[in-house]
Each structure stands twice: as C-alpha cells, then as structure tokens.
Design a protein around this motif. Structure first.
Motif, PDB file in Angstrom:
ATOM      1  N   ILE A  54       0.825  -1.199   0.000  1.00  0.00           N
ATOM      2  CA  ILE A  54       0.000   0.000   0.000  1.00  0.00           C
ATOM      3  C   ILE A  54       0.861   1.252   0.000  1.00  0.00           C
ATOM      4  N   ASN A  55       1.992   1.225   0.686  1.00  0.00           N
ATOM      5  CA  ASN A  55       2.846   2.410   0.739  1.00  0.00           C
ATOM      6  C   ASN A  55       3.603   2.618  -0.569  1.00  0.00           C
ATOM      7  N   VAL A  56       3.990   1.543  -1.218  1.00  0.00           N
ATOM      8  CA  VAL A  56       4.605   1.666  -2.538  1.00  0.00           C
ATOM      9  C   VAL A  56       3.585   2.202  -3.536  1.00  0.00           C
ATOM     10  N   ARG A  57       2.340   1.741  -3.422  1.00  0.00           N
ATOM     11  CA  ARG A  57       1.299   2.177  -4.357  1.00  0.00           C
ATOM     12  C   ARG A  57       0.993   3.672  -4.221  1.00  0.00           C
ATOM     13  N   LYS A  58       1.205   4.247  -3.045  1.00  0.00           N
ATOM     14  CA  LYS A  58       1.090   5.710  -2.915  1.00  0.00           C
ATOM     15  C   LYS A  58       2.041   6.402  -3.889  1.00  0.00           C
ATOM     16  N   VAL A  59       3.273   5.919  -3.920  1.00  0.00           N
ATOM     17  CA  VAL A  59       4.292   6.524  -4.772  1.00  0.00           C
ATOM     18  C   VAL A  59       3.983   6.268  -6.243  1.00  0.00           C
ATOM     19  N   LEU A  60       3.540   5.059  -6.568  1.00  0.00           N
ATOM     20  CA  LEU A  60       3.207   4.739  -7.951  1.00  0.00           C
ATOM     21  C   LEU A  60       2.050   5.602  -8.450  1.00  0.00           C
ATOM     22  N   GLU A 108      19.234  13.129  -7.314  1.00  0.00           N
ATOM     23  CA  GLU A 108      19.385  13.960  -6.128  1.00  0.00           C
ATOM     24  C   GLU A 108      19.703  13.165  -4.872  1.00  0.00           C
ATOM     25  N   GLY A 109      19.492  11.845  -4.911  1.00  0.00           N
ATOM     26  CA  GLY A 109      19.801  11.043  -3.741  1.00  0.00           C
ATOM     27  C   GLY A 109      18.797   9.934  -3.485  1.00  0.00           C
ATOM     28  N   THR A 110      18.771   9.479  -2.235  1.00  0.00           N
ATOM     29  CA  THR A 110      17.912   8.377  -1.794  1.00  0.00           C
ATOM     30  C   THR A 110      16.941   8.891  -0.742  1.00  0.00           C
ATOM     31  N   LEU A 111      15.704   8.393  -0.797  1.00  0.00           N
ATOM     32  CA  LEU A 111      14.678   8.872   0.129  1.00  0.00           C
ATOM     33  C   LEU A 111      13.769   7.714   0.509  1.00  0.00           C
ATOM     34  N   TRP A 112      13.344   7.698   1.793  1.00  0.00           N
ATOM     35  CA  TRP A 112      12.352   6.726   2.244  1.00  0.00           C
ATOM     36  C   TRP A 112      11.262   7.445   3.021  1.00  0.00           C
ATOM     37  N   GLU A 113      10.220   6.708   3.410  1.00  0.00           N
ATOM     38  CA  GLU A 113       8.953   7.176   4.005  1.00  0.00           C
ATOM     39  C   GLU A 113       8.005   7.623   2.890  1.00  0.00           C
ATOM     40  N   SER A 114       6.941   6.848   2.702  1.00  0.00           N
ATOM     41  CA  SER A 114       6.065   7.014   1.538  1.00  0.00           C
ATOM     42  C   SER A 114       5.449   8.403   1.425  1.00  0.00           C
ATOM     43  N   ASN A 115       4.894   8.938   2.523  1.00  0.00           N
ATOM     44  CA  ASN A 115       4.265  10.257   2.435  1.00  0.00           C
ATOM     45  C   ASN A 115       5.280  11.342   2.119  1.00  0.00           C
ATOM     46  N   TYR A 132       7.865  15.066  -1.784  1.00  0.00           N
ATOM     47  CA  TYR A 132       9.069  15.419  -2.530  1.00  0.00           C
ATOM     48  C   TYR A 132       8.797  15.447  -4.032  1.00  0.00           C
ATOM     49  N   LEU A 133       8.141  14.418  -4.548  1.00  0.00           N
ATOM     50  CA  LEU A 133       7.885  14.350  -5.984  1.00  0.00           C
ATOM     51  C   LEU A 133       6.980  15.498  -6.441  1.00  0.00           C
ATOM     52  N   ALA A 134       5.941  15.788  -5.663  1.00  0.00           N
ATOM     53  CA  ALA A 134       5.054  16.896  -6.028  1.00  0.00           C
ATOM     54  C   ALA A 134       5.804  18.216  -6.019  1.00  0.00           C
ATOM     55  N   THR A 135       6.696  18.395  -5.044  1.00  0.00           N
ATOM     56  CA  THR A 135       7.464  19.636  -4.944  1.00  0.00           C
ATOM     57  C   THR A 135       8.504  19.735  -6.056  1.00  0.00           C
ATOM     58  N   ARG A 136       9.219  18.655  -6.302  1.00  0.00           N
ATOM     59  CA  ARG A 136      10.274  18.697  -7.322  1.00  0.00           C
ATOM     60  C   ARG A 136       9.705  19.009  -8.703  1.00  0.00           C
ATOM     61  N   TYR A 137       8.551  18.438  -8.996  1.00  0.00           N
ATOM     62  CA  TYR A 137       7.970  18.630 -10.322  1.00  0.00           C
ATOM     63  C   TYR A 137       6.911  19.736 -10.337  1.00  0.00           C
ATOM     64  N   GLN A 138       6.943  20.552  -9.271  1.00  0.00           N
ATOM     65  CA  GLN A 138       6.143  21.777  -9.190  1.00  0.00           C
ATOM     66  C   GLN A 138       4.654  21.530  -9.429  1.00  0.00           C
ATOM     67  N   ARG A 139       4.151  20.460  -8.827  1.00  0.00           N
ATOM     68  CA  ARG A 139       2.738  20.138  -8.950  1.00  0.00           C
ATOM     69  C   ARG A 139       1.995  20.749  -7.769  1.00  0.00           C
ATOM     70  N   VAL A 140       1.790  22.056  -7.874  1.00  0.00           N
ATOM     71  CA  VAL A 140       1.130  22.777  -6.784  1.00  0.00           C
ATOM     72  C   VAL A 140      -0.347  22.417  -6.683  1.00  0.00           C
ATOM     73  N   ASP A 141      -0.871  21.737  -7.695  1.00  0.00           N
ATOM     74  CA  ASP A 141      -2.236  21.229  -7.569  1.00  0.00           C
ATOM     75  C   ASP A 141      -2.282  20.081  -6.570  1.00  0.00           C
ATOM     76  N   LEU A 142      -1.218  19.287  -6.529  1.00  0.00           N
ATOM     77  CA  LEU A 142      -1.156  18.157  -5.602  1.00  0.00           C
ATOM     78  C   LEU A 142      -0.699  18.564  -4.207  1.00  0.00           C
ATOM     79  N   LEU A 143       0.159  19.591  -4.129  1.00  0.00           N
ATOM     80  CA  LEU A 143       0.668  20.080  -2.850  1.00  0.00           C
ATOM     81  C   LEU A 143       0.839  21.598  -2.972  1.00  0.00           C
ATOM     82  N   PRO A 144      -0.135  22.371  -2.503  1.00  0.00           N
ATOM     83  CA  PRO A 144      -0.132  23.826  -2.730  1.00  0.00           C
ATOM     84  C   PRO A 144       1.084  24.525  -2.135  1.00  0.00           C
ATOM     85  N   GLN A 145       1.423  25.674  -2.713  1.00  0.00           N
ATOM     86  CA  GLN A 145       2.500  26.506  -2.182  1.00  0.00           C
ATOM     87  C   GLN A 145       2.027  27.345  -1.003  1.00  0.00           C
ATOM     88  N   ASN A 146       0.778  27.803  -1.041  1.00  0.00           N
ATOM     89  CA  ASN A 146       0.236  28.592   0.048  1.00  0.00           C
ATOM     90  C   ASN A 146       0.353  27.816   1.362  1.00  0.00           C
TER      91      ASN A 146
END
Length: 208
Positions: A11-17, A61-68, A73-87
C-alpha cells in the motif's frame, strides 16, 4: 530515471506509484520485499533505509524513504502545486490529512487488518479485533464527515496528495472482511476517485 524499490502490492509503494501516475513521471520499479528475489534485511538495503521497509526511491538527487515524504518530494520537485499547494495554509490542510492517515488512521486499522486480511497468528484476540474494527469505522466516519463538508476531495475542491494516501486507505477499508459502517460520502468519494486512471491502476486494483 526515478528508481522505486518496493513491492507493487504494498500500500505504501502504491502511494508513490499513483503519485507518479498523476505527475506522468516515468519510473523503474525494482521489486524488494518478502516474496521477491531482493530482500530488505540485507546490509545493502539497510544502508538505503535502516528501517528495512519499502518504498525507497533513488534519483540524481539522492535516496529517500517514508512514503508520504516521497509523495511530497515528488510533487514539490515537479512543481505540482495542484497536488501540494504553495500557500502555507492550503499546504498544511493537505499535509494535516496525510499525517492523520499515517498516525491516527493507521493505528486504528492495524490489528483488525492483520487479523482478518493477513491472518496473523499474533493478532487473533477477539476483543482486540472488535476494538480495532470499531476504531477503524470511527476514523472512517471522521473522513466521511470531512467529505460531507467539501463535497469533493479531502483538501477541498481540488484533488491533492491527501486523496492519494487516503484513497488507498479507503480501498483497504472497503476490501477488508469486517463489518462496515454506512458512510455515503465515502461511497461517493470512491466513485470520484474511480474516474482517475492512477487510482484504477494502483488504488482500486483488487489489492488491499
């Protein structure tokens, strides 16, 4: 290319997928975990994640763990402010529900899930199962109340990372062989999520 280490059934891997699907991000999945050729208790894997758990990601950029954290990180790196707002407040509203999933909700369902789905011999106390089922339903009722308010998604009108982590949690609750509370807002929410290809592939895919 992004490398994801972990079992596709986790389930935690599927969050990332699912997050990668929403971003339209290419990745390479390397199967790690029980039942796969690659073990998570080796010195090599523990050097990546000392907890011996999946998922782990690796990129330039490196190695990362913890699904959430990986999803953030992915939303921030790829500037998906719809998924994770900047405000700050809007972002905190999304992260609040992600943290609630990882702490309050997960602690509620764990015993009942291990007993009824995983059939763990260490989780067969009938009183503990009943308590966990009650707590699982109580927490899902909290989510139902939130969705009654938004009439859309967990963070508000817009789909976000909170819906990825809680959409998978909802699928787990619906799939578990327990007595389920009647929560119509969750049923409607499940239908909304089912319009998203990423959820159909990685969320409501027959795996709890």
């Amino acid at each position: 290319m992004l490398k994801i280490l972990g079992k596709a059934s986790s389930i935690n891997v599927r969050k990332v997928l699912w997050t990668c699907a929403e971003i339209d991000l290419a990745f390479e999945l390397n199967e790690f975990g029980s039942g796969t050729p690659n073990a998570i208790d080796t010195p090599e894997f523990l050097a990546l994640n000392p907890n011996g758990m999946v998922p782990v990601i690796q990129n330039d950029e490196g190695t990362l763990w913890e699904s959430n954290t990986i999803c953030r990180y992915l939303a921030t790196r790829y500037q998906r402010v719809d998924l994770l707002p900047q405000n700050a407040m809007l972002r905190a509203q999304v992260e609040k529900w992600m943290d609630w999933q990882a702490t309050e909700l997960n602690n509620a369902w764990r015993y009942a899930f291990m007993a009824t789905v995983r059939h763990s011999a260490a989780h067969q106390n009938s009183d503990a199962i009943a308590h966990s089922v009650r707590e699982w339903n109580r927490h899902m009722a909290i989510l139902d109340q939130r969705l009654q308010t938004t009439q859309a998604f967990v963070g508000g009108e817009q789909f976000s990372l909170a819906d990825i982590v809680l959409g998978l949690s909802l699928n787990r609750w619906r799939s578990a062989p327990i007595a389920h509370a009647t929560l119509p807002a969750l049923d409607a929410y499940f239908e909304r999520l089912s319009l998203r290809p990423g959820f159909l592939k990685y969320g409501a895919n027959g795996i709890a």
